[in-house]
Design a protein around this motif. Structure first.
Motif, PDB file in Angstrom:
ATOM      1  N   LEU A 226      36.149  42.415  35.734  1.00 43.41           N
ATOM      2  CA  LEU A 226      36.672  42.584  37.086  1.00 43.41           C
ATOM      3  C   LEU A 226      37.994  41.856  37.279  1.00 43.41           C
ATOM      4  O   LEU A 226      38.967  42.428  37.790  1.00 43.41           O
ATOM      5  CB  LEU A 226      35.635  42.084  38.102  1.00 43.41           C
ATOM      6  N   ASP A 227      38.067  40.614  36.855  1.00 39.68           N
ATOM      7  CA  ASP A 227      39.297  39.831  37.041  1.00 39.68           C
ATOM      8  C   ASP A 227      40.451  40.400  36.220  1.00 39.68           C
ATOM      9  O   ASP A 227      41.590  40.446  36.690  1.00 39.68           O
ATOM     10  CB  ASP A 227      39.054  38.367  36.661  1.00 39.68           C
ATOM     11  N   THR A 228      40.162  40.834  34.988  1.00 35.74           N
ATOM     12  CA  THR A 228      41.208  41.417  34.142  1.00 35.74           C
ATOM     13  C   THR A 228      41.767  42.685  34.768  1.00 35.74           C
ATOM     14  O   THR A 228      42.988  42.903  34.800  1.00 35.74           O
ATOM     15  CB  THR A 228      40.649  41.737  32.746  1.00 35.74           C
ATOM     16  N   THR A 229      40.872  43.526  35.281  1.00 41.33           N
ATOM     17  CA  THR A 229      41.312  44.776  35.899  1.00 41.33           C
ATOM     18  C   THR A 229      42.109  44.513  37.174  1.00 41.33           C
ATOM     19  O   THR A 229      43.150  45.134  37.412  1.00 41.33           O
ATOM     20  CB  THR A 229      40.104  45.674  36.214  1.00 41.33           C
ATOM     21  N   ALA A 230      41.617  43.576  37.997  1.00 42.02           N
ATOM     22  CA  ALA A 230      42.329  43.246  39.240  1.00 42.02           C
ATOM     23  C   ALA A 230      43.718  42.699  38.932  1.00 42.02           C
ATOM     24  O   ALA A 230      44.702  43.056  39.597  1.00 42.02           O
ATOM     25  CB  ALA A 230      41.528  42.238  40.053  1.00 42.02           C
ATOM     26  N   ALA A 231      43.819  41.840  37.909  1.00 46.48           N
ATOM     27  CA  ALA A 231      45.122  41.284  37.531  1.00 46.48           C
ATOM     28  C   ALA A 231      46.059  42.385  37.048  1.00 46.48           C
ATOM     29  O   ALA A 231      47.262  42.362  37.335  1.00 46.48           O
ATOM     30  CB  ALA A 231      44.933  40.224  36.450  1.00 46.48           C
ATOM     31  N   MET A 232      45.505  43.356  36.299  1.00 39.20           N
ATOM     32  CA  MET A 232      46.320  44.476  35.833  1.00 39.20           C
ATOM     33  C   MET A 232      46.874  45.264  37.024  1.00 39.20           C
ATOM     34  O   MET A 232      48.044  45.636  37.057  1.00 39.20           O
ATOM     35  CB  MET A 232      45.487  45.383  34.931  1.00 39.20           C
ATOM     36  N   LEU A 233      46.038  45.482  38.047  1.00 41.15           N
ATOM     37  CA  LEU A 233      46.473  46.267  39.203  1.00 41.15           C
ATOM     38  C   LEU A 233      47.579  45.563  39.979  1.00 41.15           C
ATOM     39  O   LEU A 233      48.454  46.214  40.558  1.00 41.15           O
ATOM     40  CB  LEU A 233      45.279  46.544  40.126  1.00 41.15           C
ATOM     41  N   THR A 234      47.551  44.235  39.995  1.00 42.58           N
ATOM     42  CA  THR A 234      48.570  43.509  40.754  1.00 42.58           C
ATOM     43  C   THR A 234      49.951  43.623  40.124  1.00 42.58           C
ATOM     44  O   THR A 234      50.954  43.319  40.773  1.00 42.58           O
ATOM     45  CB  THR A 234      48.203  42.019  40.879  1.00 42.58           C
ATOM     46  N   ARG A 235      50.034  44.047  38.859  1.00 46.51           N
ATOM     47  CA  ARG A 235      51.327  44.196  38.196  1.00 46.51           C
ATOM     48  C   ARG A 235      51.947  45.566  38.436  1.00 46.51           C
ATOM     49  O   ARG A 235      53.040  45.852  37.963  1.00 46.51           O
ATOM     50  CB  ARG A 235      51.182  43.952  36.689  1.00 46.51           C
ATOM     51  N   ILE A 236      51.217  46.425  39.146  1.00 45.12           N
ATOM     52  CA  ILE A 236      51.697  47.788  39.398  1.00 45.12           C
ATOM     53  C   ILE A 236      52.378  47.839  40.755  1.00 45.12           C
ATOM     54  O   ILE A 236      51.876  47.297  41.739  1.00 45.12           O
ATOM     55  CB  ILE A 236      50.532  48.791  39.343  1.00 45.12           C
ATOM     56  N   GLN A 254      34.967  45.384  45.715  1.00 47.81           N
ATOM     57  CA  GLN A 254      35.166  44.119  44.992  1.00 47.81           C
ATOM     58  C   GLN A 254      36.503  44.108  44.257  1.00 47.81           C
ATOM     59  O   GLN A 254      37.252  43.123  44.307  1.00 47.81           O
ATOM     60  CB  GLN A 254      34.040  43.916  43.977  1.00 47.81           C
ATOM     61  N   LEU A 255      36.808  45.204  43.586  1.00 48.55           N
ATOM     62  CA  LEU A 255      38.039  45.287  42.804  1.00 48.55           C
ATOM     63  C   LEU A 255      39.269  45.214  43.703  1.00 48.55           C
ATOM     64  O   LEU A 255      40.210  44.449  43.450  1.00 48.55           O
ATOM     65  CB  LEU A 255      38.042  46.575  41.988  1.00 48.55           C
ATOM     66  N   LEU A 256      39.284  46.007  44.773  1.00 50.45           N
ATOM     67  CA  LEU A 256      40.455  46.049  45.641  1.00 50.45           C
ATOM     68  C   LEU A 256      40.614  44.763  46.438  1.00 50.45           C
ATOM     69  O   LEU A 256      41.739  44.338  46.714  1.00 50.45           O
ATOM     70  CB  LEU A 256      40.377  47.259  46.576  1.00 50.45           C
ATOM     71  N   GLU A 257      39.496  44.145  46.801  1.00 53.47           N
ATOM     72  CA  GLU A 257      39.575  42.864  47.507  1.00 53.47           C
ATOM     73  C   GLU A 257      40.289  41.828  46.643  1.00 53.47           C
ATOM     74  O   GLU A 257      41.150  41.092  47.125  1.00 53.47           O
ATOM     75  CB  GLU A 257      38.162  42.394  47.866  1.00 53.47           C
ATOM     76  N   ARG A 258      39.956  41.780  45.361  1.00 55.07           N
ATOM     77  CA  ARG A 258      40.608  40.821  44.459  1.00 55.07           C
ATOM     78  C   ARG A 258      42.071  41.187  44.219  1.00 55.07           C
ATOM     79  O   ARG A 258      42.932  40.311  44.188  1.00 55.07           O
ATOM     80  CB  ARG A 258      39.860  40.758  43.133  1.00 55.07           C
ATOM     81  N   ALA A 259      42.335  42.467  44.059  1.00 48.96           N
ATOM     82  CA  ALA A 259      43.712  42.886  43.813  1.00 48.96           C
ATOM     83  C   ALA A 259      44.610  42.584  45.008  1.00 48.96           C
ATOM     84  O   ALA A 259      45.789  42.256  44.844  1.00 48.96           O
ATOM     85  CB  ALA A 259      43.753  44.378  43.487  1.00 48.96           C
ATOM     86  N   ALA A 263      50.251  38.281  45.906  1.00 47.76           N
ATOM     87  CA  ALA A 263      51.334  38.221  46.884  1.00 47.76           C
ATOM     88  C   ALA A 263      51.888  39.596  47.214  1.00 47.76           C
ATOM     89  O   ALA A 263      52.275  39.861  48.351  1.00 47.76           O
ATOM     90  CB  ALA A 263      52.445  37.317  46.356  1.00 47.76           C
ATOM     91  N   ASN A 264      51.924  40.505  46.230  1.00 48.21           N
ATOM     92  CA  ASN A 264      52.527  41.811  46.456  1.00 48.21           C
ATOM     93  C   ASN A 264      51.727  42.891  45.728  1.00 48.21           C
ATOM     94  O   ASN A 264      52.174  43.434  44.720  1.00 48.21           O
ATOM     95  CB  ASN A 264      53.985  41.815  45.991  1.00 48.21           C
ATOM     96  N   PRO A 265      50.531  43.195  46.224  1.00 48.60           N
ATOM     97  CA  PRO A 265      49.692  44.181  45.532  1.00 48.60           C
ATOM     98  C   PRO A 265      50.226  45.589  45.722  1.00 48.60           C
ATOM     99  O   PRO A 265      51.070  45.830  46.599  1.00 48.60           O
ATOM    100  CB  PRO A 265      48.331  44.023  46.241  1.00 48.60           C
TER     101      PRO A 265
END
Length: 511
Positions: A226-236, A254-259, A263-265
């Motif tokens: 979950l954390d790896t995927t959320a971190a990946m999404l924040t780079r997009i 859960q995924l979108l809440e973390r993403a 600062a700039n999702p």
């Protein structure tokens, strides 16, 4: 050329915004030219195997059921499942090391995902080849009718929110609207656009794997995280469309809440039959298509049919048989659309049936429409091939108490208020408070329509849902009981209203 091949080629050649290439790992699939490459090397693949691989690629990371693959590649032929296995084995052999990206999901089907080891660069809007590549993975969209105002409102809302969820009952047109917005966004040259279909996912791990088409979703041990995927999404930087999320609302939330904690999702456009219920979310409820008010006036002042009727006529014309559009046909079409509450899926299915039976027989059977509204597109998911399957999909996600309340409320012919719902659905095992909690969930699941008129609140089941609920009551042997209970309530309410009116009426005096 098979119909599946023709459809795939049409998709590629008619694509307005992206390239005709789909890349996974080191393999590049050119659907328009029907060429498979790895680097400068052209790979040899038979026609059926190419169609099979293209179908998996165009699914944009979702799990494709084996029956859907067979229907797509062998549309008019009865084939053994072994033929599917043989062609998949051939594909895996030809693409070599990238074969690991074709995942077998036991008892469900197959999935083509991006390599977890592939790094995801920050979006670079000057790199048009990457942007168009991702755009090409979006499903094809069809021309929408009567949705321009909705699209304008949604686009305005998206400027001020990070997560916008299109909510509505099955077949209302959520995915069509989302695809239209995604294609317009991708065509503006301002945003990177990604499309993730989670309709076949069931767990958090499967949801995370669906995002593998965008970037890395796994830890070093290869497990989706979950954390790896959320971190990946924040780079997009751009728009991510997540389609069909109602049955996996918790994992997606859960995924979108973390993403969204970054600062700039990115911006997320979600389609679901129920909201995600996260702080960053804005909900837009998709309503049925407009239907003319009177059966004798199916057209507006300019002579154009309403969006619902226009959709019916367009689908009717697709059967390849010429029909004269006269006043009688327009009147019948308007009545059919009104009986189906302007629900796009129901209208398309009714038109498909009317193309064979005629409009009048369809119209005469719409008091109980579910047995007649099936036969959807061959390539559609199972729950969009019939109206019964669409409603059952939502019904099966309910708790047993919510199912009970839904069934009991289906005996109302029109709108009803909270007092009526409590009186009808409560019993010794379910208090009026518990009934209203269930009503709240039914509204949330888009199975119960809510209407506000000042301070007054009323509820209503759309016609197909009402038919489904009564069918379930009949199967349980409770339909007659609930109809009698409704009659008792209406008689009691009428007596109370009459007594109240008598109290409020002025008294006449004679001299």
């Amino acid at each position: 050329m098979t119909s599946a091949t023709s459809e795939l080629c049409t998709f590629a050649s008619a694509h307005e915004f992206g390239s005709r290439f789909i890349r996974f790992g080191e393999t590049e699939l050119d659907i328009g030219m029907r060429v498979l490459r790895q680097g400068s090397r052209v790979l040899e693949l038979g026609s059926r195997a190419f169609d099979l691989l293209a179908t998996l690629a165009l699914a944009s990371g979702r799990v494709v059921h084996k029956d859907e693959l067979i229907d797509s590649v062998w549309p008019d032929t009865i084939v053994d499942e072994n033929a599917l296995h043989v062609h998949l084995s051939t594909i895996r052999k030809v693409i070599g090391q990238d074969s690991k990206l074709i995942v077998t999901v036991p008892r469900r089907g197959y999935q083509l995902i991006a390599s977890p080891s592939t790094p995801v660069p920050a979006a670079n809007f000057e790199d048009d080849s990457q942007r168009t590549l991702r755009t090409a993975m979006m499903p094809m969209r069809s021309a929408l009718l009567g949705r321009e105002t909705a699209i304008d409102v949604i686009c305005a809302l998206m400027r001020d929110t990070r997560v916008l969820t299109l909510v509505g009952p099955g077949g209302i047109g959520k995915t069509s609207i989302a695809l239209e917005i995604a294609h317009r966004t991708s065509g503006s040259n301002e945003d990177d656009v990604h499309f993730v279909d989670v309709s076949d996912q069931r767990s958090l791990g499967e949801v995370l794997l669906a995002f593998g088409a965008i970037g890395p979703v796994a830890r070093e041990d290869g497990e989706p995280d979950l954390d790896t995927t959320a971190a990946m999404l924040t780079r997009i930087r751009g728009l991510i469309v997540i389609d069909n999320a109602e049955h996996v609302a918790d994992p997606v939330a859960q995924l979108l809440e973390r993403a969204c904690h970054s600062a700039n999702p990115p911006r997320f456009l979600v389609t679901s039959r129920q909201p995600l219920r996260i702080p960053a979310e804005t909900v837009y409820r998709v309503t049925p298509l407009a239907v003319s008010g009177e059966a004798t006036e199916p057209c507006d002042a300019n002579g154009s049919p309403s969006p619902a009727i226009a959709l019916f006529l367009r689908r009717l014309a697709h059967d390849g048989r010429h029909r004269v559009i006269d006043d009688e046909l327009m009147t019948q079409a308007a009545e059919i659309c009104r009986c189906l509450d302007g629900i796009p899926l129901a209208i398309e299915l009714a038109a498909s049936r009317a193309a064979i039976l005629g409009l009048e027989p369809v119209l005469n059977n719409l008091a109980d429409p579910l047995p007649y509204l099936d036969g959807g597109y061959r390539t559609a998911c199972a729950r969009h091939k019939s109206l019964l399957a669409s409603i059952k999909w939502s019904f099966d996600m309910l708790e047993s108490s919510e199912q009970t309340v839904f069934q009991r409320l289906s005996v109302f012919d029109g709108a009803f208020d909270a007092q009526a719902a409590s009186a009808l659905a409560s019993d010794v095992r379910m208090s009026p408070t518990a009934v209203m909690q269930c009503v709240s969930e039914l509204v949330d699941h888009s199975l119960l329509d809510i209407h506000f008129d000042g301070a007054a609140v009323t509820y209503r089941l759309l016609t197909p849902s009402k038919s489904f609920g009564r069918q379930r009551l009949a199967e349980a042997g409770e339909l007659a009981t609930m109809v009698e209970r409704r009659a008792d309530y209406l008689r009691s309410a009428a007596r109370s209203a009459s007594a109240q009116q008598a109290v409020l009426s002025p008294v006449s005096f004679r001299s």
